[in-house]
Design an enzyme around this catalytic site. Structure first.
Site, PDB file in Angstrom:
ATOM      1  N   LYS A  14      -2.140  -5.040   5.860  1.00 17.15           N
ATOM      2  CA  LYS A  14      -0.896  -5.329   5.146  1.00 17.15           C
ATOM      3  C   LYS A  14       0.283  -5.087   6.080  1.00 17.15           C
ATOM      4  O   LYS A  14       0.198  -4.271   7.006  1.00 17.15           O
ATOM      5  CB  LYS A  14      -0.761  -4.414   3.922  1.00 17.15           C
ATOM      6  CG  LYS A  14      -1.858  -4.563   2.886  1.00 17.15           C
ATOM      7  CD  LYS A  14      -1.634  -5.770   2.026  1.00 17.15           C
ATOM      8  CE  LYS A  14      -2.657  -5.807   0.882  1.00 17.15           C
ATOM      9  NZ  LYS A  14      -2.209  -6.633  -0.217  1.00 17.15           N
ATOM     10  N   PRO A  54       0.810  -1.219   0.000  1.00 17.38           N
ATOM     11  CA  PRO A  54       0.000   0.000   0.000  1.00 17.38           C
ATOM     12  C   PRO A  54       0.846   1.274   0.000  1.00 17.38           C
ATOM     13  O   PRO A  54       1.867   1.359   0.668  1.00 17.38           O
ATOM     14  CB  PRO A  54      -0.802  -0.101   1.289  1.00 17.38           C
ATOM     15  CG  PRO A  54      -0.878  -1.556   1.567  1.00 17.38           C
ATOM     16  CD  PRO A  54       0.441  -2.103   1.111  1.00 17.38           C
TER      17      PRO A  54
END
Length: 121
Positions: free
Chosen positions: A32, A2
Site C-alpha cells: 500500500k 493500513p
C-alpha cells in the site's frame, strides 16, 4: 489505509525514528502507499504474555482489501521476522491481529472509503 498499532513492553530508544521505519516497512510488506499508512507505538511496561513480563507484543493491523488468509500467513512471517530483528521480539511472545472492516467502515476526508472507491463492502 493500513493502520499498524504495536503495543509492547520493549522500550524503544527513539520511537519517532522507529515509527517512520515501521511505516516504510509496513507499506512495502502490505503493498500500500505509505501516504495512507498510520503507525502507532505504545509502550506498556506492565504488559504480560504467557504469565511473564518478558519481551512481548500485540500488533493490530487494519487494512482494506488485502487481508486474506493465505496473504496473512506471509505478512505474519515477514513482520514477525522484522520485529525480531528490530526489537528482539520473539514470534512466540505475541500476536498479530489482522482486521479488514470493509470500505464503508473507515472514514477519510469526511466520507468513507466505500464512497471514495465506489465499493461499500
Amino acid at each position: 489505509m493500513p493502520s499498524l498499532a504495536l503495543t509492547t513492553n520493549v522500550r524503544i530508544h527513539d520511537p519517532r525514528a522507529f515509527t517512520l521505519k515501521f511505516s516504510e516497512f509496513g507499506a512495502k510488506v502490505l503493498g500500500k502507499p505509505e501516504s495512507y499508512i498510520t503507525v502507532q507505538y505504545n509502550y506498556n511496561d506492565n504488559m504480560t504474555f504467557a504469565g511473564t513480563h518478558d519481551p512481548a507484543f500485540v500488533l493490530t493491523i487494519i487494512s482494506l482489501g488485502n487481508l486474506k488468509p493465505e496473504q496473512n500467513e506471509v505478512y505474519s512471517k515477514t513482520i514477525s521476522e522484522w520485529l525480531k530483528q528490530e526489537l528482539g521480539l520473539s514470534n512466540d511472545r505475541g500476536y498479530i491481529v489482522f482486521h479488514d472492516p470493509g470500505n464503508s467502515c473507515i472514514g477519510y476526508q469526511g466520507t468513507t472509503f466505500g464512497t471514495i472507491f465506489g465499493k461499500p463492502s
